[in-house]
Design a protein around this motif. Sequence first.
Motif, PDB file in Angstrom:
ATOM      1  N   GLN A  59       0.833  -1.206   0.000  1.00 24.63           N
ATOM      2  CA  GLN A  59       0.000   0.000   0.000  1.00 24.63           C
ATOM      3  C   GLN A  59       0.868   1.258   0.000  1.00 24.63           C
ATOM      4  O   GLN A  59       0.574   2.214  -0.725  1.00 24.63           O
ATOM      5  CB  GLN A  59      -0.922   0.014   1.228  1.00 24.63           C
ATOM      6  CG  GLN A  59      -1.823   1.255   1.292  1.00 24.63           C
ATOM      7  CD  GLN A  59      -2.731   1.262   2.503  1.00 24.63           C
ATOM      8  OE1 GLN A  59      -2.852   0.268   3.207  1.00 24.63           O
ATOM      9  NE2 GLN A  59      -3.372   2.391   2.759  1.00 24.63           N
ATOM     10  N   LYS A  60       1.926   1.237   0.799  1.00 25.80           N
ATOM     11  CA  LYS A  60       2.809   2.401   0.849  1.00 25.80           C
ATOM     12  C   LYS A  60       3.505   2.608  -0.490  1.00 25.80           C
ATOM     13  O   LYS A  60       3.685   3.747  -0.938  1.00 25.80           O
ATOM     14  CB  LYS A  60       3.837   2.227   1.970  1.00 25.80           C
ATOM     15  CG  LYS A  60       4.811   3.386   2.092  1.00 25.80           C
ATOM     16  CD  LYS A  60       5.604   3.346   3.385  1.00 25.80           C
ATOM     17  CE  LYS A  60       4.731   3.749   4.554  1.00 25.80           C
ATOM     18  NZ  LYS A  60       5.508   3.952   5.805  1.00 25.80           N
ATOM     19  N   LEU A  94       0.979  10.271  -3.381  1.00 20.84           N
ATOM     20  CA  LEU A  94       0.192  10.606  -2.204  1.00 20.84           C
ATOM     21  C   LEU A  94       1.106  10.515  -0.975  1.00 20.84           C
ATOM     22  O   LEU A  94       2.238  10.943  -1.039  1.00 20.84           O
ATOM     23  CB  LEU A  94      -1.017   9.678  -2.120  1.00 20.84           C
ATOM     24  CG  LEU A  94      -1.989   9.806  -3.305  1.00 20.84           C
ATOM     25  CD1 LEU A  94      -3.070   8.731  -3.230  1.00 20.84           C
ATOM     26  CD2 LEU A  94      -2.613  11.187  -3.359  1.00 20.84           C
ATOM     27  N   LYS A  95       0.661   9.929   0.111  1.00 22.04           N
ATOM     28  CA  LYS A  95       1.484   9.897   1.320  1.00 22.04           C
ATOM     29  C   LYS A  95       2.707   8.995   1.126  1.00 22.04           C
ATOM     30  O   LYS A  95       3.828   9.463   1.076  1.00 22.04           O
ATOM     31  CB  LYS A  95       0.644   9.444   2.504  1.00 22.04           C
ATOM     32  CG  LYS A  95      -0.438  10.454   2.878  1.00 22.04           C
ATOM     33  CD  LYS A  95      -1.264   9.965   4.056  1.00 22.04           C
ATOM     34  CE  LYS A  95      -2.356  10.978   4.405  1.00 22.04           C
ATOM     35  NZ  LYS A  95      -3.195  10.507   5.541  1.00 22.04           N
ATOM     36  N   GLY A  96       2.477   7.703   1.032  1.00 24.11           N
ATOM     37  CA  GLY A  96       3.579   6.779   0.771  1.00 24.11           C
ATOM     38  C   GLY A  96       4.751   6.963   1.700  1.00 24.11           C
ATOM     39  O   GLY A  96       4.608   7.057   2.922  1.00 24.11           O
ATOM     40  N   GLU A 110       0.878   4.080  -2.899  1.00 25.70           N
ATOM     41  CA  GLU A 110       0.627   5.488  -2.569  1.00 25.70           C
ATOM     42  C   GLU A 110       1.787   6.374  -3.018  1.00 25.70           C
ATOM     43  O   GLU A 110       1.582   7.513  -3.449  1.00 25.70           O
ATOM     44  CB  GLU A 110       0.402   5.643  -1.063  1.00 25.70           C
ATOM     45  CG  GLU A 110      -0.927   5.099  -0.578  1.00 25.70           C
ATOM     46  CD  GLU A 110      -1.095   5.263   0.923  1.00 25.70           C
ATOM     47  OE1 GLU A 110      -0.085   5.587   1.597  1.00 25.70           O
ATOM     48  OE2 GLU A 110      -2.209   5.073   1.430  1.00 25.70           O
TER      49      GLU A 110
END
Length: 378
Positions: free
Chosen positions: A117-118, A126-128, A121
């Motif tokens: 997910q990271k 995005l955040k990551g 992202e």
Amino acid sequence: MSNTLLSNILEKKNKNQRDIRFDILKTIGLFCIIFAHVGPENNVFFHLRRFDVPLMVVVSGALYAYSSGNKQISFWSYVKKRLPRLIAPVWLFLIFYFIATYIIFSFLSKPYPFSSQKILETFLLLKGIGYVWIIRVFILVALFANFSLYIYRLCKSEVKFLTLLSLTYLGYEVLLILTQRFGFWKRILFLDVIINDYLFYLLPYGCLFGLGMIIPKLKNKSILLISGLFLSLFLLQAVYFYHTLGHFISNENFKYPAKSYYVSYGAFMSMLAYFIVDKLSVKHNLLERDNLLIRLIVFISSSSLWIYLWHIFFVYYWQNLIAEYLPELTSNFTVSFLVVAFGAIAITYLQKQAVFQVIAKTKVGQKNYGLLSILFLK
């Protein structure tokens, strides 16, 4: 294509298109960003440097208007040229970064630190893993750069355009307040991302981009007046928060997304930095100078994207791997800054030199000059 011919082409391009004032400002902004990622938070300069991202956006706006001149620029032609230069190098670096981390951590028998997910992202900016959100900002302002230029020309006046930017930003702040009270779309993930991660980044930084477009056309008195207004707005908010809460509030808390306490300081410092650099460039005739320092500044400015990307690599391994073995060394700010900043600059220089050699000495390199330029030379 020989090395000499390639050097001549690049040298001629630099002389014809570069304005050392903006190179200096981009270099200042880049070093301030690197400082933010390695510097101690109790350092005074750590608080002063919080104009770094606004400055980079303002300079981007100034360069866009400067390069556009009176030309009519097609939206699609600009987007097709600009977006690959932003996205392709970033994704290429991220592929290397995640694979290299997997290999290094496997070799050291350490668990892989990034979830799927990271990673996703991060590729979506995005955040990551962090750091890459600024690329999203530049992509957003690039998408609307042509529209901003069209509106500016339609206004036919810096005063009218500034008024429109002010009203746009005021509307953004009102929208933020309404969102906090009636954020019904937060339940819908897609809308939440569109509004919070895209719209609320486009509006404030789009206004800063627009401000940058007109700064080179403003007289010194106007620059000082407008920067003074931004300073007053910032100080009024600082006093208000201090009076209300009883202690100083950092504008870093108003950065995601950018709010007026953060934007007003960034705009003030950006305009002040432009004013000072402009004065120094005239006083010392920097536009005509050619020495090692000037060439270094031009290199850092023209390579700012890859230097920024490589600094991510150095920051992560310096703080998460080297720190395990040399904690005293990594806790020293000066050493950390020098390792990260000049390490990123050095590896970017070697990267460019290697690619130049491939282009100069191989048919594959010459045939794919455009692609290699987009991927490695920006």
